[in-house]
Scaffold this active site. Structure first.
Site, mmCIF file in Angstrom:
data_model
loop_
_atom_site.group_PDB
_atom_site.id
_atom_site.type_symbol
_atom_site.label_atom_id
_atom_site.label_comp_id
_atom_site.label_asym_id
_atom_site.label_seq_id
_atom_site.Cartn_x
_atom_site.Cartn_y
_atom_site.Cartn_z
ATOM 1 N N CYS A 119 1.602 4.231 -9.450
ATOM 2 C CA CYS A 119 2.641 4.188 -8.381
ATOM 3 C C CYS A 119 3.225 2.711 -8.647
ATOM 4 C CB CYS A 119 1.938 4.360 -7.274
ATOM 5 S SG CYS A 119 2.657 3.531 -5.747
ATOM 6 N N GLU A 120 4.452 2.830 -8.851
ATOM 7 C CA GLU A 120 5.055 1.258 -8.753
ATOM 8 C C GLU A 120 5.276 0.566 -7.466
ATOM 9 O OE1 GLU A 120 9.206 2.260 -10.581
ATOM 10 O OE2 GLU A 120 9.855 2.530 -8.554
ATOM 11 N N HIS A 122 2.773 0.327 -5.316
ATOM 12 C CA HIS A 122 1.310 -0.175 -4.707
ATOM 13 C C HIS A 122 0.417 -0.674 -6.316
ATOM 14 C CE1 HIS A 122 2.621 2.217 -1.265
ATOM 15 N NE2 HIS A 122 2.301 1.190 -0.647
#
Lengths: 230, 262
Positions: A119-120, A122
């Site tokens: 996920c970019e 988190h």
């Protein structure tokens, strides 16, 4: 070193003062480490990322000198580089030999392709499955190449919507088929392990191009083949 | 109530007074958090929280519990800028552009997320358990199973997730059921090794309740094995710790293992 980003939407490489000062530190510090006559830019980056992880460990309240954590910065840096190795790969490179002329115009479906991405927002994994179908137009592709295309785009910092679209677009551009359909269902650890903490939530995204977009019956056939049990 | 009586267990669960850190992820007592302008935070002795001395744990347990806490909420706020800067460095090192829209606030989000994944360092068992130990004349097995567990591999900083099954044989004292899950949370939300996590949970319950026996089984998937390295999608790691009568009596252990499987 040039990093190949296969699409424009994932940004460019920038060297800024922080990274360059880290590299300078490494050069200054290299007397303490193994002498390497050829300065490898990859190992410099790994070193800088490892240093950042070392900072993270100590800021989290851990003891970086304890046995279990001694080599963790380096391992974590290499792991993170593995998780983002898609930036170094291009679809052209992997597809060049595996496109064949074939007089087949029925659905070709490869489903349940395991998918792991980050996920970019988190920097936490999301894991799931991709299902890809296409309607060939005189050209078919080696089946494993579909899975390799998934790998290229998933091993990056991603957003599931963009990932789905990138896979569909790459197949569309390489094969020029009559239609492409991609469905991804994934569990996002950023939702499961933190935040709203919903254990069983899954996110499903899909992209339909060509015939799959225009013709409901083709779409229906694709969805029932994907979801059905054989 | 006499708390100095210690149930004898098969393995040496008593911590050395000089090495209490070993059971607790190697944390220092009175760890200095900041060198520049920060305050040294010595671990002050905490008075027992419960009014009634009847459920106050023994002094050695207090010693151990006191040292668990190495981070405070204030520490978290003070660490955020350095953590965010470190994550920005990582993003650049990976070849990404931290200025693009999707990544603009990622360093802060990732830093906060990582602090959440390691919030076990901020918590103390004694805070969680203080009021929830009850006298109950029950000496049959109590099991809480399928407790979802999320941890971080201390070797690769990659998630581990799975389920924890806990059983214990009370010895006149029972624990609020959710407190078992809270103990799991405290120890799992850290940089961990599954073997150590299993043992820490078992030891914490033992020290809190002095039960006749404790059994803890964890089965988990390690993303460091699934997403990288050997890349085995379906592999699971199972670890267990059996203390007291769970270790000594095979029938009790059998009963526990059968019940968690059903």
């Amino acid at each position: 070193m040039e990093v190949h980003c296969a699409t424009e939407t994932n940004g460019n490489v920038l060297m800024d003062t922080m990274l360059s000062s880290c590299i300078e530190y490494k050069h200054r510090d290299s007397g303490k480490e193994e002498k390497d006559s050829t300065e490898d830019p990859d190992s410099t980056k790994t070193f800088c990322i490892a240093k950042a992880y070392s900072t993270i460990l100590s800021e989290l309240g851990e003891n970086v000198e304890r046995e279990g954590l001694l080599r963790t910065p380096l391992r974590a840096a290499k792991a993170m580089q593995f998780f983002t190795k898609g930036y170094q790969e291009t679809t052209q490179a992997i597809l060049k030999d595996a496109i064949f002329n074939e007089n087949h115009d029925e659905v070709v479906l490869v489903k349940d392709i395991d998918l792991f991405s980050l996920c970019e927002h988190h920097l936490v994994p999301f894991i799931g499955k991709a299902h890809i179908a296409y309607l060939p137009n005189k050209k078919v592709v080696g089946l494993s190449k579909l899975a390799r295309i998934v790998e290229i785009f998933s091993r990056r910092l991603q957003v599931q919507e963009r990932l789905t679209k990138q896979i569909a677009t790459a197949i569309n551009e390489a094969l020029e088929p009559a239609g492409v359909a991609v469905v991804i269902e994934a569990a996002h650890m950023c939702m499961v392990m933190r935040g709203v903490q919903k254990m069983n939530a899954k996110t499903v995204t899909s992209v339909m191009l060509g015939t799959f977009q225009e013709d409901p019956k083709s779409r229906e056939e694709f969805l029932s083949l994907t979801l059905g049990k054989f | 109530m006499d708390h100095s009586k210690q149930t004898q267990y098969g393995s040496n669960e008593k911590k050395d007074s000089g090495d209490t850190g070993s059971v607790l992820n190697g944390h220092f007592d009175a760890m200095v958090k900041r060198s520049a302008g920060g305050t040294v935070r010595p671990a002050a002795p905490q008075p027992p929280g419960a009014e009634s001395g009847a459920h106050r744990p023994a002094a050695s347990v207090m010693e151990c519990w006191r040292e668990e806490r190495t981070r405070s909420v204030e520490d978290n706020e003070m660490s955020l800028p350095s953590l965010a800067a470190a994550y920005t460095t990582i993003l650049r090192g990976l070849g990404e552009d931290p200025q693009r829209q999707g990544l603009l606030k990622t360093p802060w989000r990732a830093a906060t997320a990582m602090q959440f994944f390691t919030k076990g360092y901020q918590e103390k068992i004694i805070d969680v358990l203080n009021d929830a130990i009850f006298d109950e004349d029950h000496d049959e097995m109590v099991i809480v199973k399928d407790i979802d567990m999320f941890s971080m591999c201390e070797h690769h900083l990659v998630p581990i997730f799975g389920r924890v099954h806990i059983g214990y044989l009370p010895n006149k004292r029972v624990l609020g059921l959710s407190k078992l899950a809270r103990i799991v949370e405290i120890y799992s939300r850290r940089l961990q090794v599954q073997e150590r996590l299993t043992k820490q949970i078992a030891v914490a319950i033992t020290e809190a309740l002095q039960p006749t026996g404790v059994g803890v089984v964890i089965e988990a998937t390690h993303m460091c094995m699934v997403m990288r390295g050997v890349q085995k999608m379906n592999s699971k790691t199972v670890t267990s710790t059996m203390l007291g009568v769970f270790r000594e009596d095979p029938k009790t252990r059998d009963e526990f293992l059968t019940l968690i499987r059903s």
